[in-house]
Design a protein around this motif. Sequence first.
Motif, PDB file in Angstrom:
ATOM      1  N   ILE A 102      48.788  35.774  28.088  1.00  0.00           N
ATOM      2  CA  ILE A 102      49.254  36.744  29.076  1.00  0.00           C
ATOM      3  C   ILE A 102      48.121  36.964  30.066  1.00  0.00           C
ATOM      4  CG2 ILE A 102      49.938  39.148  29.437  1.00  0.00           C
ATOM      5  CD1 ILE A 102      51.282  39.025  26.680  1.00  0.00           C
ATOM      6  N   ILE A 103      48.425  36.888  31.356  1.00  0.00           N
ATOM      7  CA  ILE A 103      47.365  36.916  32.352  1.00  0.00           C
ATOM      8  C   ILE A 103      47.891  37.424  33.685  1.00  0.00           C
ATOM      9  CG2 ILE A 103      47.801  34.475  32.890  1.00  0.00           C
ATOM     10  CD1 ILE A 103      44.768  34.194  33.409  1.00  0.00           C
ATOM     11  N   GLY A 104      47.032  38.101  34.416  1.00  0.00           N
ATOM     12  CA  GLY A 104      47.402  38.571  35.743  1.00  0.00           C
ATOM     13  C   GLY A 104      46.187  38.729  36.626  1.00  0.00           C
ATOM     14  N   CYS A 105      46.281  38.226  37.839  1.00  0.00           N
ATOM     15  CA  CYS A 105      45.205  38.351  38.823  1.00  0.00           C
ATOM     16  C   CYS A 105      45.672  39.254  39.958  1.00  0.00           C
ATOM     17  CB  CYS A 105      44.827  36.978  39.384  1.00  0.00           C
ATOM     18  SG  CYS A 105      44.087  35.874  38.156  1.00  0.00           S
ATOM     19  N   PHE A 106      44.846  40.220  40.276  1.00  0.00           N
ATOM     20  CA  PHE A 106      45.126  41.171  41.344  1.00  0.00           C
ATOM     21  C   PHE A 106      43.884  41.235  42.225  1.00  0.00           C
ATOM     22  CE2 PHE A 106      47.115  42.242  37.367  1.00  0.00           C
ATOM     23  CZ  PHE A 106      48.436  42.512  37.689  1.00  0.00           C
ATOM     24  N   SER A 107      43.971  41.884  43.338  1.00  0.00           N
ATOM     25  CA  SER A 107      42.817  42.027  44.213  1.00  0.00           C
ATOM     26  C   SER A 107      41.738  42.851  43.507  1.00  0.00           C
ATOM     27  CB  SER A 107      43.232  42.713  45.516  1.00  0.00           C
ATOM     28  OG  SER A 107      42.116  42.904  46.359  1.00  0.00           O
ATOM     29  N   GLY A 108      40.609  42.215  43.189  1.00  0.00           N
ATOM     30  CA  GLY A 108      39.505  42.891  42.535  1.00  0.00           C
ATOM     31  C   GLY A 108      39.694  43.166  41.064  1.00  0.00           C
TER      32      GLY A 108
END
Length: 214
Positions: free
Chosen positions: A62-68
């Motif tokens: 499970i993974i998520g990239c967001f700004s900062g």
Amino acid sequence: MGAKTWMLIYGNESISETLKKKPALDRATTVELAKRLFPSETLKPLSDVDLYYTCPPDDELIIGCFSGLNIIAAKEFGIDYPSKLPTQFLDPSLGTTLYLHAMHSTVDWFAYAIWRDGKLQRSLSLSPDSGVLEDIGMKLPFEEPYWNGQHPAIDPEDDDSDYPFVFHPLELAESALLEFFGYQLEGVIDPSQLEPESIPLMRFKRASPWWKLW
């Protein structure tokens, strides 16, 4: 299922403040990071989950990239000794501060660690069956009320209890979630807190190649 986590969260600013703003999930960057951190595995996209589900089975990521902000949950992070986190995950380019948070309600186990610029600042791991497995660095302010007996694990009048700690590790684990990330999974939850269900995350099926080079 009970409360469980095994996750890493990287951030350059206050993670709780960043999450409170409900940042947009960057799907393309998320896929790139998944492949970068798990290069030897075949990753098959599955349906999305959210921040409430950060205890994936061994064959899922499970993974998520967001700004900062970068969030990763995988079996590699449910470890008794957080200081032994594989070095491939100690990458300051993903965020100047890295948090590991892991807990398992069935055994009342909790572990957490903090790295800043790749250097370990604090690590704690404990459960009633195993005792204190790791205790590195100075206790943080949010921990002190627990160690000082302000959140007793048992009734003070119960002289027959042999519980080894003055608090339940899972209660400290929930406080850590609130302190660092602004949400909780169980316990008395203030409605003004972040709802973890509001933060989407991508989910992948993990498969390692059946062949091996000798």
